[in-house]
Motif scaffolding. Structure first.
Motif, PDB file in Angstrom:
ATOM      1  N   ASN A   1       0.832  -1.202   0.000  1.00  0.00           N
ATOM      2  CA  ASN A   1       0.000   0.000   0.000  1.00  0.00           C
ATOM      3  C   ASN A   1       0.868   1.253   0.000  1.00  0.00           C
ATOM      4  OD1 ASN A   1      -2.795   1.108   0.306  1.00  0.00           O
ATOM      5  ND2 ASN A   1      -1.880   2.024   2.142  1.00  0.00           N
ATOM      6  N   GLN A   2       0.338   2.318  -0.588  1.00  0.00           N
ATOM      7  CA  GLN A   2       0.964   3.636  -0.508  1.00  0.00           C
ATOM      8  C   GLN A   2      -0.079   4.619   0.001  1.00  0.00           C
ATOM      9  OE1 GLN A   2       1.973   5.188  -4.511  1.00  0.00           O
ATOM     10  NE2 GLN A   2       0.679   3.572  -5.345  1.00  0.00           N
ATOM     11  N   ASP A   3       0.354   5.594   0.765  1.00  0.00           N
ATOM     12  CA  ASP A   3      -0.542   6.547   1.411  1.00  0.00           C
ATOM     13  C   ASP A   3      -0.853   7.693   0.451  1.00  0.00           C
ATOM     14  OD1 ASP A   3      -1.750   8.524   2.966  1.00  0.00           O
ATOM     15  OD2 ASP A   3      -0.564   8.056   4.744  1.00  0.00           O
ATOM     16  N   ALA A   4      -2.043   7.656  -0.156  1.00  0.00           N
ATOM     17  CA  ALA A   4      -2.427   8.680  -1.130  1.00  0.00           C
ATOM     18  C   ALA A   4      -2.471  10.067  -0.503  1.00  0.00           C
ATOM     19  CB  ALA A   4      -3.789   8.331  -1.739  1.00  0.00           C
ATOM     20  N   GLY A   5      -2.928  10.147   0.750  1.00  0.00           N
ATOM     21  CA  GLY A   5      -2.982  11.438   1.428  1.00  0.00           C
ATOM     22  C   GLY A   5      -1.603  12.039   1.605  1.00  0.00           C
ATOM     23  N   HIS A   6      -0.647  11.203   1.987  1.00  0.00           N
ATOM     24  CA  HIS A   6       0.732  11.683   2.136  1.00  0.00           C
ATOM     25  C   HIS A   6       1.275  12.167   0.803  1.00  0.00           C
ATOM     26  CE1 HIS A   6       5.080  10.754   3.733  1.00  0.00           C
ATOM     27  NE2 HIS A   6       4.902  12.022   3.432  1.00  0.00           N
ATOM     28  N   GLU A   7       0.966  11.442  -0.285  1.00  0.00           N
ATOM     29  CA  GLU A   7       1.454  11.836  -1.603  1.00  0.00           C
ATOM     30  C   GLU A   7       0.900  13.197  -2.021  1.00  0.00           C
ATOM     31  OE1 GLU A   7       2.249   7.417  -3.512  1.00  0.00           O
ATOM     32  OE2 GLU A   7       0.231   8.250  -3.568  1.00  0.00           O
ATOM     33  N   VAL A   8      -0.374  13.433  -1.775  1.00  0.00           N
ATOM     34  CA  VAL A   8      -0.972  14.722  -2.143  1.00  0.00           C
ATOM     35  C   VAL A   8      -0.389  15.842  -1.292  1.00  0.00           C
ATOM     36  CG1 VAL A   8      -3.119  16.059  -2.143  1.00  0.00           C
ATOM     37  CG2 VAL A   8      -3.097  13.721  -3.047  1.00  0.00           C
ATOM     38  N   ARG A   9      -0.286  15.622   0.019  1.00  0.00           N
ATOM     39  CA  ARG A   9       0.280  16.657   0.890  1.00  0.00           C
ATOM     40  C   ARG A   9       1.734  16.937   0.532  1.00  0.00           C
ATOM     41  NH1 ARG A   9      -2.637  13.438   4.475  1.00  0.00           N
ATOM     42  NH2 ARG A   9      -0.747  12.389   5.222  1.00  0.00           N
ATOM     43  N   SER A  10       2.470  15.886   0.194  1.00  0.00           N
ATOM     44  CA  SER A  10       3.863  16.051  -0.197  1.00  0.00           C
ATOM     45  C   SER A  10       3.965  16.872  -1.484  1.00  0.00           C
ATOM     46  CB  SER A  10       4.520  14.677  -0.396  1.00  0.00           C
ATOM     47  OG  SER A  10       5.848  14.807  -0.839  1.00  0.00           O
ATOM     48  N   ALA A  11       3.130  16.555  -2.463  1.00  0.00           N
ATOM     49  CA  ALA A  11       3.152  17.295  -3.722  1.00  0.00           C
ATOM     50  C   ALA A  11       2.906  18.782  -3.487  1.00  0.00           C
ATOM     51  CB  ALA A  11       2.105  16.728  -4.678  1.00  0.00           C
ATOM     52  N   ILE A  12       1.940  19.086  -2.631  1.00  0.00           N
ATOM     53  CA  ILE A  12       1.628  20.491  -2.350  1.00  0.00           C
ATOM     54  C   ILE A  12       2.797  21.180  -1.648  1.00  0.00           C
ATOM     55  CG2 ILE A  12       0.141  22.020  -0.976  1.00  0.00           C
ATOM     56  CD1 ILE A  12      -2.153  20.017  -1.565  1.00  0.00           C
ATOM     57  N   ARG A  13       3.388  20.509  -0.656  1.00  0.00           N
ATOM     58  CA  ARG A  13       4.531  21.107   0.050  1.00  0.00           C
ATOM     59  C   ARG A  13       5.680  21.381  -0.914  1.00  0.00           C
ATOM     60  NH1 ARG A  13       3.288  17.410   4.345  1.00  0.00           N
ATOM     61  NH2 ARG A  13       4.757  15.894   3.472  1.00  0.00           N
ATOM     62  N   VAL A  14       5.977  20.423  -1.782  1.00  0.00           N
ATOM     63  CA  VAL A  14       7.097  20.581  -2.714  1.00  0.00           C
ATOM     64  C   VAL A  14       6.820  21.698  -3.711  1.00  0.00           C
ATOM     65  CG1 VAL A  14       8.396  19.472  -4.571  1.00  0.00           C
ATOM     66  CG2 VAL A  14       7.915  18.217  -2.464  1.00  0.00           C
ATOM     67  N   LEU A  15       5.619  21.745  -4.263  1.00  0.00           N
ATOM     68  CA  LEU A  15       5.287  22.789  -5.232  1.00  0.00           C
ATOM     69  C   LEU A  15       5.392  24.182  -4.600  1.00  0.00           C
ATOM     70  CD1 LEU A  15       2.245  21.146  -7.077  1.00  0.00           C
ATOM     71  CD2 LEU A  15       4.572  21.486  -7.974  1.00  0.00           C
ATOM     72  N   LYS A  16       4.935  24.308  -3.378  1.00  0.00           N
ATOM     73  CA  LYS A  16       5.018  25.602  -2.701  1.00  0.00           C
ATOM     74  C   LYS A  16       6.461  25.964  -2.368  1.00  0.00           C
ATOM     75  CE  LYS A  16       1.570  26.245   0.374  1.00  0.00           C
ATOM     76  NZ  LYS A  16       0.616  25.870   1.451  1.00  0.00           N
ATOM     77  N   ALA A  17       7.225  24.961  -1.947  1.00  0.00           N
ATOM     78  CA  ALA A  17       8.640  25.218  -1.646  1.00  0.00           C
ATOM     79  C   ALA A  17       9.387  25.652  -2.899  1.00  0.00           C
ATOM     80  CB  ALA A  17       9.276  23.969  -1.051  1.00  0.00           C
ATOM     81  N   ARG A  18       9.125  24.967  -4.011  1.00  0.00           N
ATOM     82  CA  ARG A  18       9.786  25.329  -5.263  1.00  0.00           C
ATOM     83  C   ARG A  18       9.390  26.739  -5.702  1.00  0.00           C
ATOM     84  NH1 ARG A  18      13.468  22.117  -4.635  1.00  0.00           N
ATOM     85  NH2 ARG A  18      13.674  20.161  -5.781  1.00  0.00           N
ATOM     86  N   ALA A  19       8.124  27.085  -5.519  1.00  0.00           N
ATOM     87  CA  ALA A  19       7.667  28.430  -5.883  1.00  0.00           C
ATOM     88  C   ALA A  19       8.380  29.496  -5.063  1.00  0.00           C
ATOM     89  CB  ALA A  19       6.156  28.541  -5.692  1.00  0.00           C
TER      90      ALA A  19
END
Length: 345
Positions: free
Chosen positions: A300-318
């Protein structure tokens, strides 16, 4: 209580200034010290309070998520996590747009990436298909200074910023090791059911599974890969055919979605307990099959963690900030019927 930078400093035995340098990827920190700080971050489960920083800067982040359509329970769960993040937009100062495309349609995906580019967002998260036109569309976004995170399925040939997902080669190897152990001395071939070999995560899982099977079950025949396109009805038809064609079938690895079809075919054959089945993603259907013994193990992979991670990374990159690798690592969970988490339902 949430861990703080003071907790990280105490755990790592360093100063607050050193923690700040690591968090913001500034120079002046020795490699061994940086490793200590990152290990402390991972051990403590520290999550940076991006929302507070955003509030202080009064900045909002327009983001686009591009997700596949279709009757894929995991992807529907992923979409639900994106909707939940959208509901938190006021707190996290995001403005999330969701674009849907037909599953495994690389032309439609490239077109959607172009639509996202026209919106001029701070970042885009996309469930990728490994195809030249998709790579070109991602690279066009990056050339405009738009951050891109691939979600669940990676696109390493592109200039994407980050991948939010599990190590799929390792996931396949884990499935192969489990299959090899569960089969024991049982004779017969093993079948592999993929969604589509167009997507990198499925190809990586095949690679890992085949390598681990060669090590843990040397000489075991692996049947040619069949593609069920993550469609339960198609997977049911394919698995039913495999069961009919191979009376001595020993195991099935379903590395994509469509577990409902896998379960239905195994149960209809009357050999569900005799054929070892390893699959992916914990859903209501796969949970029930794991409990009954129709499926032997789930990764299993944690879909919630993946979405939260994507948002954190996109904001950090911005913001031009570094990504904390320990915080964004998505882990592979292994479930047997004996260690299932409590059903939230």
């Amino acid at each position: 209580m949430r861990p703080t930078v003071h907790d990280i400093a105490a755990k790592a035995g360093v100063s607050l200034a050193t923690v700040d340098r690591v968090l913001n990827n500034r120079p002046g920190v020795r490699g061994v010290t940086r490793d200590k700080v990152e290990r402390a971050i991972e051990t403590l489960g520290y999550v940076r309070d991006v929302a507070a920083a955003n509030l202080a800067k009064s900045r909002s982040y327009p983001l686009v998520f591009i997700l596949p359509e279709g009757d894929n329970t995991f992807m529907r769960g992923l979409a639900a996590e994106v909707e939940a993040a959208k509901a938190r937009s006021a707190i996290e100062r995001t403005a999330i747009t969701i674009l849907s495309v037909p599953a495994f349609d690389r032309v439609a995906l490239a077109r959607a990436l172009g639509e996202a580019r026209a919106l001029g967002p701070a970042g885009v998260a996309v469930v990728a298909i490994d195809a030249p036109e998709v790579v070109a569309a991602v690279d066009a976004l990056r050339s405009d200074g738009i951050a891109v995170v691939t979600l669940v399925s990676d696109l390493p040939g592109s200039t994407r910023d980050h991948f939010a997902g599990v190590d799929n080669v390792a996931a396949g190897r884990t499935a192969g090791a489990l299959m090899g152990r569960f089969l024991g001395g049982r004779d017969g071939p093993v079948a592999i059911v993929a969604g589509s070999m167009l997507v990198r995560d499925h190809r990586d899982r095949v690679e890992g599974f085949s390598a681990a099977m060669a090590e843990s079950a040397a000489g075991r025949q692996l049947l040619p890969i069949v593609e069920g396109h993550d469609d339960p009805a198609e997977v049911e038809r394919l698995v039913g055919g495999l069961m009919a064609d191979h009376a001595d079938l020993a195991g099935i690895y379903n590395l994509g979605a469509g577990n409902r079809g896998l379960i239905a075919a195994l149960e209809a054959s009357g050999r569900g307990k005799d054929v070892c089945a390893v699959a992916h993603e914990l859903t209501p259907h796969s949970r029930a099959a794991l409990t009954s013994g129709t499926i032997d193990a789930l990764l299993n992979q944690d879909a919630g963690h993946e979405v939260r991670s994507a948002i954190r990374v996109l904001k950090a990159r911005a913001d031009g900030l570094a990504v904390i690798s320990a915080q964004e690592r998505i882990r592979i969970e292994i479930f047997l019927k004996d260690n299932l988490p409590v059903d939230p339902a």
